[in-house]
Design a protein around this motif. Structure first.
Motif, short mmCIF file in Angstrom:
data_model
loop_
_atom_site.label_atom_id
_atom_site.label_comp_id
_atom_site.label_asym_id
_atom_site.label_seq_id
_atom_site.Cartn_x
_atom_site.Cartn_y
_atom_site.Cartn_z
N HIS A 92 0.85 -1.19 0.00
CA HIS A 92 0.00 0.00 0.00
C HIS A 92 0.89 1.24 0.00
O HIS A 92 1.86 1.33 0.76
CB HIS A 92 -0.91 0.02 1.23
N GLN B 187 0.61 5.72 -0.37
CA GLN B 187 -0.23 6.91 -0.35
C GLN B 187 0.38 7.94 -1.29
O GLN B 187 1.59 8.19 -1.26
CB GLN B 187 -0.30 7.48 1.07
N THR C 174 -5.02 6.36 -0.76
CA THR C 174 -4.15 5.19 -0.60
C THR C 174 -4.39 4.20 -1.71
O THR C 174 -5.55 3.85 -2.02
CB THR C 174 -4.40 4.52 0.77
N SER D 172 -3.62 0.38 -3.35
CA SER D 172 -3.17 -1.00 -3.18
C SER D 172 -2.63 -1.46 -4.53
O SER D 172 -3.35 -1.45 -5.53
CB SER D 172 -4.34 -1.88 -2.73
N CYS E 259 3.02 3.02 2.98
CA CYS E 259 2.20 3.05 4.19
C CYS E 259 2.75 2.07 5.22
O CYS E 259 3.31 1.03 4.87
CB CYS E 259 0.75 2.68 3.86
#
Length: 573
Positions: free
Chosen positions: A111, A113, A132, A134, A173
């Motif tokens: 993940h 951001q 965010t 993935s 993250c």
């Protein structure tokens, strides 16, 4: 740009293999690597990276407390520390992280951001600052490689594709999950950056380095070491350590697909919706390896139907108490078998076999102890093994601590202590459950176990297991295979013909770890991917393997060891 071999390997990303380099400063390594000489101008193709071990600096803030070696099988878990430096482009991002080829390959996608708003010419979607992402995988479109992402906390889920030249500030993250060191090295390293981790609470680093303080509250900086699977011109695939004293420069074309040739492992890693595919074998190792169900030849045309994980039994023939041939047996083997008791040379062997609970056994010869508190026994006496223990015994007028196996004598109902060094040619006793298949037997007993085949598998022209005196079923393994069928040569094929109208009966398995070859993908026929699985019938082949090959599958708990010796006088030791 010229780099040392070690620096180049540490900068590589699994997402962009294979790569080709040219040696700019070579060396001759006498006595190693089969005396391979790396000279200026040599071309090396890096196919894969294999982690070997990990060194880690133990940090308390910026102060280094020491260094530990962490084996890949280490049982402790670690938490990742998010990298503090952001990535400026998607290309930088995907070069540094490991992405699966299939979204289901790994359950914990990375993940990130984005710290600035992002918009692209390819999409009408604008990503706001602070959203965010993935990272799921890659997608090819019109010759371009795109990063497939999912924007989290969106309902419905928002999927987007980002081109490699997309600019932003992508910040990793914080991941609160715990991972083994093996998972971190294979999936969570950052190529070209240092990966920092914290150890799981309750694990003590002093077990790895006794010179460290009792309590360490800092973090670890990982330094992984790899060996490299590579090819040299005119050679088959070889393993090269990453710490060679040579210098290289990359010659792979970065703006196009670097290679058309693929290994069997790369074909196995293709997304499932790309199968079936037709391939042409371009090179292969010619050997007398009998493990392969079917040998492959250069120029052979195959259709790879799908990938499959196949279970197989690893078995060893026992004849007159000695090991003979070794086999890989299909999990679907339908011969009828009866369980037989295992043989144990010494009490230490009985103790080693008790990992799954209590065990009944019978002695085949007499043993006279002559020492207290050890018990003697006679041939045909039966015992129930209970647990290992340590007792004090006077031997050679000196007091020694000796390991024993506490047992119940079945006839006298008395508890006795048998020393682990006692030899008795023991036979395991058990309640016979009657005949059945190997699958049925392994549901009711623990491996390893001994069996006798009492009727053959009638689906085979000849069952090599029928007629053997005894078989020891060592383990159950899972092989990653490609399911393939032979095709005609390209010049014999009418392009308009439906190649998948009729499946031949002789589909076969290609174990990807046992075959070293390269193949050219000739054609992808993804629209036939809905062909019924029932049309594939596994080859019921029992493969004879060498003892060396069987060792790779052996259950480590069943390797025979000599019994411990009788304690010697300390003055002579």
């Amino acid at each position: 740009m010229e780099q040392s071999w070690n620096s180049y390997i540490n900068s590589l990303s699994q997402n962009f293999l294979p790569r080709q380099v040219e040696v700019t400063d070579g060396k001759y390594f006498s006595g190693s690597l089969c005396n391979l000489s790396f000279s200026k101008g040599d071309i090396i193709t890096v196919v894969d990276l294999k982690p070997v071990h990990v060194k880690a600096e133990v940090k308390d803030g910026e102060r280094t407390l020491g260094v530990v070696n962490i084996p890949l099988e280490y049982k402790g878990n670690f938490q990742l520390i998010a990298d503090p430096v952001s990535f400026e482009t998607v290309a930088d991002l995907v070069h540094s992280i490991r992405l699966p080829k299939n979204p289901m390959t790994h359950r914990s996608p990375p993940h990130f951001q984005n710290l600035v708003p992002i918009s692209t010419d390819d999409s009408t979607t604008t990503l706001r600052k602070g959203e965010t992402l993935s990272l799921i995988g890659f997608e090819e479109s019109q010759g371009r490689r795109l990063l497939r992402c999912e924007v989290l906390n969106k309902n419905p889920p928002l999927r987007i594709l980002l081109p490699m030249d997309c600019r932003g500030h992508f910040q990793e993250c914080q991941d609160d999950q715990l991972y083994s060191i093996d998972t971190i090295v294979r999936w969570k390293l950052l190529a070209g950056r240092k990966r920092r981790v914290r150890m799981e609470a309750g694990h003590r680093l002093r077990l790895l380095n006794p010179l460290l303080p009792e309590r360490v509250s800092g973090h670890l900086v990982l330094h992984p070491y790899f060996s490299v699977m590579a090819k040299l011109p005119g050679e088959f695939q070889i393993r090269i350590p990453s710490d060679l004293d040579i210098h290289v420069t990359e010659v792979t074309c970065l703006n196009s697909k670097p290679f058309i040739l693929m290994t069997m492992r790369q074909i196995y890693g293709m997304e499932s919706n790309r199968f079936p595919v037709r391939i042409k074998i371009m090179s292969t190792v010619l050997s007398e390896n009998k493990v392969l169900p079917k040998p492959l030849k250069c120029g052979q045309l195959l259709t790879i139907l799908r990938t499959k994980e196949l279970k197989k039994f690893v078995a060893t023939e026992i004849s007159q108490g000695k090991k003979r041939r070794c086999f890989l047996i299909p999990y679907t083997y339908q011969g009828q078998v009866l369980r037989r008791g295992r043989y144990f040379y010494a009490v230490s062997d009985v103790a080693a076999a008790m990992h799954h609970g209590q065990l009944f056994f019978r002695a085949s010869r007499d043993y006279t102890s002559g020492l207290e508190p050890f018990a003697s026994f006679t041939a045909n006496e039966c015992f129930l093994a209970l647990k290992k223990s340590v007792v004090s015994a006077e031997i050679h007028s000196e007091l020694h601590r000796v390991e024993v196996l506490k047992c119940l004598n079945i006839a006298t109902k008395t508890h006795v202590k048998l020393p682990l060094f006692a030899e008795g040619d023991f036979l395991e006793l058990f309640d016979d459950s009657g005949p059945g298949t190997l699958q049925e037997l392994c549901h009711i007993t623990k491996l390893p176990c001994h069996i006798r085949v009492i009727s053959p598998d009638l689906s085979m022209a000849r069952d090599p297991l029928y007629g053997t005196e005894e078989l020891r079923i060592e383990n159950i393994i899972v092989e990653q295979c490609l399911i393939a069928k032979d095709e005609a040569l390209p010049e014999d094929i009418d392009i308009s013909e439906d190649l998948y109208r009729e499946w031949p009966e002789t589909t076969f398995e290609i174990p990807i770890e046992k075959l070293n070859c390269e193949a050219l993908v000739v054609e992808e026929r993804s629209w036939t991917a809905d062909v019924g699985e029932e049309k594939y019938t596994s080859l019921q082949s029992i493969q004879e393997i060498t003892e060396e090959e069987s060792l790779a599958f052996d259950n480590g708990l069943i390797i025979p060891c000599p019994p411990p010796p009788l304690p010697k006088p300390r003055s002579l030791s």
